[in-house]
Design an enzyme around this catalytic site. Structure first.
Site: not given
Ligand code: FAD
Length: 379
Positions: A172, A176, A255, A309, A357
């Site tokens: 998903r 909002r 990853r 990053e 995770y």
């Protein structure tokens, strides 16, 4: 020793602390030179600014048991996480909300008008029959927002065109229809007042816990290695599950991230803690500026620490960060789970030991469950 814990991340330390508090003796080993796993943080030497060594960590939970438990070791600041995204040189609030939509379309839509617009744009594809990540993304939020905020960012994360990524990578995409851009929705949120490492050290600070750093479970030159100890003492193993079985069923895909840290001669580089870079014009996905995690601290006014990053697929030598989770990975994981269940008095836990995770509160919560459901009777 009543228990050996392999890995001193939040999972391993929670197990060790519970076991030690129950009057048993625990040895925790970690191959790194510090405790805490990926939540470890340290003061950057030039500025004293607390840097999260393995990527920014935000604590949040709605689990009251976990919240009560973690408050035994640290208090939390009232930090509330917000993320912004730089798209083509303009900054938008995330997750996509009414503010993002109105800024992007140069409009003043009401929630109902914005909802109708996104539903119309999303009608280009059907979510259920989406053949790849791109079609799925468009079916969820429409092409304009997908192309601006999701496509290039996701391609930087996966180094793969989104038309070649499976639709399941996203389930998903939250939109909002209010101006609320608080990133997490949990009941409790904040950062440890004295930093992550102080919190982690307090968990390990028990007369029944001995921590041995720079100690690899597979290094047979140290006494607490796999060959020597399995079957002789109960073990909680929080390292990679495929490594434990010497990759017998193949390697599980991960990853990894590369971080580029810099001290910049300004008191404030970007005005916020995390700025995403949505587009392909820069190779990094985001920039963290650590001083903004602790506005209450007295940090230098003329210097700041930033960290860019970068994301890529991991090789065996890299730090595994996020499971890739292809169908092949899932097949392999099932085989590893069977092997793990057959091990003599070895329990597998944590994000590496279960190949998933886990946020910090999830790692702590699942360690508390393992302790009360499985481990306490093994000891
Ligand atoms: P780890 O912290 O990975 O600890 C495992 C330990 O096992 C490591 O110290 C490792 O050195 C050790 N080990 C492995 N193999 C061996 C071996 N052979 N011998 C000895 N020791 C070994 N969570 C949040 O709640 N909020 C966040 O904002 C957040 N951000 C994150 C950002 C990134 C980039 C990543 C990767 C994770 C993030 N997390 C976040 C998740 C958080 O890091 C995990 O929940 C937490 O690290 C899980 O703890 P763990 O003990 O399972 O694993």
């Amino acid at each position: 020793m009543d228990l050996l814990v392999v890995g001193s991340g939040f999972f391993g330390l929670t197990i060790a602390e519970r076991t030690a508090s129950a009057g048993k003796r625990v040895v925790v080993i970690d191959r790194r030179s510090h405790i805490g796993g990926n939540a470890y943080s340290e003061a950057e030497p030039e500025t004293g600014i607390e840097v999260h060594r393995y990527g920014a960590h935000l604590f949040h939970t709605s689990n009251e048991t976990v919240w009560e438990y973690v408050n035994r070791f640290t208090t939390f600041t009232n930090y509330v996480h917000k993320v912004y995204s730089n798209f083509k040189g303009e900054v938008y609030p995330l997750p996509i909300n009414l503010g993002t939509i109105n800024q992007f379309f140069r409009a003043a839509y009401s929630p109902d008008e914005a909802r109708a617009l996104i539903a119309e744009q999303a009608g280009e594809f059907d979510t259920k029959s989406a053949r790849n990540l791109e079609e799925k993304g468009i079916s969820l939020i429409g092409r304009p927002l997908y192309e601006a905020f999701i496509r290039d960012y996701t391609e930087k994360q996966w180094q793969t065109p989104t038309t070649e990524l499976p639709a399941e990578v996203i389930s998903r995409l939250p939109v909002r229809y209010t101006y609320d851009n608080r990133y997490f929705n949990d009941t409790h949120e904040g950062l440890p007042t004295d930093g992550y490492t102080a919190w982690l050290e307090r968990m390990a600070d028990h007369p029944n816990i001995e921590v041995r750093l720079n100690t690899d479970f597979f290094d047979e030159s140290q006494p607490l290695n796999k060959r020597a100890v399995v079957g002789t003492v109960p073990i909680v193993y929080t390292g990679p599950v495929d490594r434990y079985f010497d990759y017998a069923e193949g390697e599980l895909g991960w990853r990894t991230l590369d971080f580029e840290q810099e001290v910049v001669p300004t008191g404030d580089f970007q005005g916020t803690s995390v700025m995403n870079y949505a587009g392909s014009e820069v190779p990094y996905t985001r920039i963290h500026e650590f001083r903004h995690f602790h506005p209450e601290r007295d940090y230098p006014k003329d210097k700041t620490v930033i960290m860019r990053e970068f994301s890529r697929f991991a090789s065996r030598e890299d730090e595994p960060y996020y499971p890739v989770n292809t169908p092949e990975d899932r097949d392999r994981l099932l085989k590893y789970r069977e092997l793990a269940a057959a091990e003599d008095r070895v329990l597998f836990g944590g994000r590496l030991g279960t190949y998933q995770y886990l946020d910090m509160h999830m790692a702590i919560g699942s360690a508390l469950s393992m302790w009360s459901n499985k481990l306490s009777e093994l000891l």
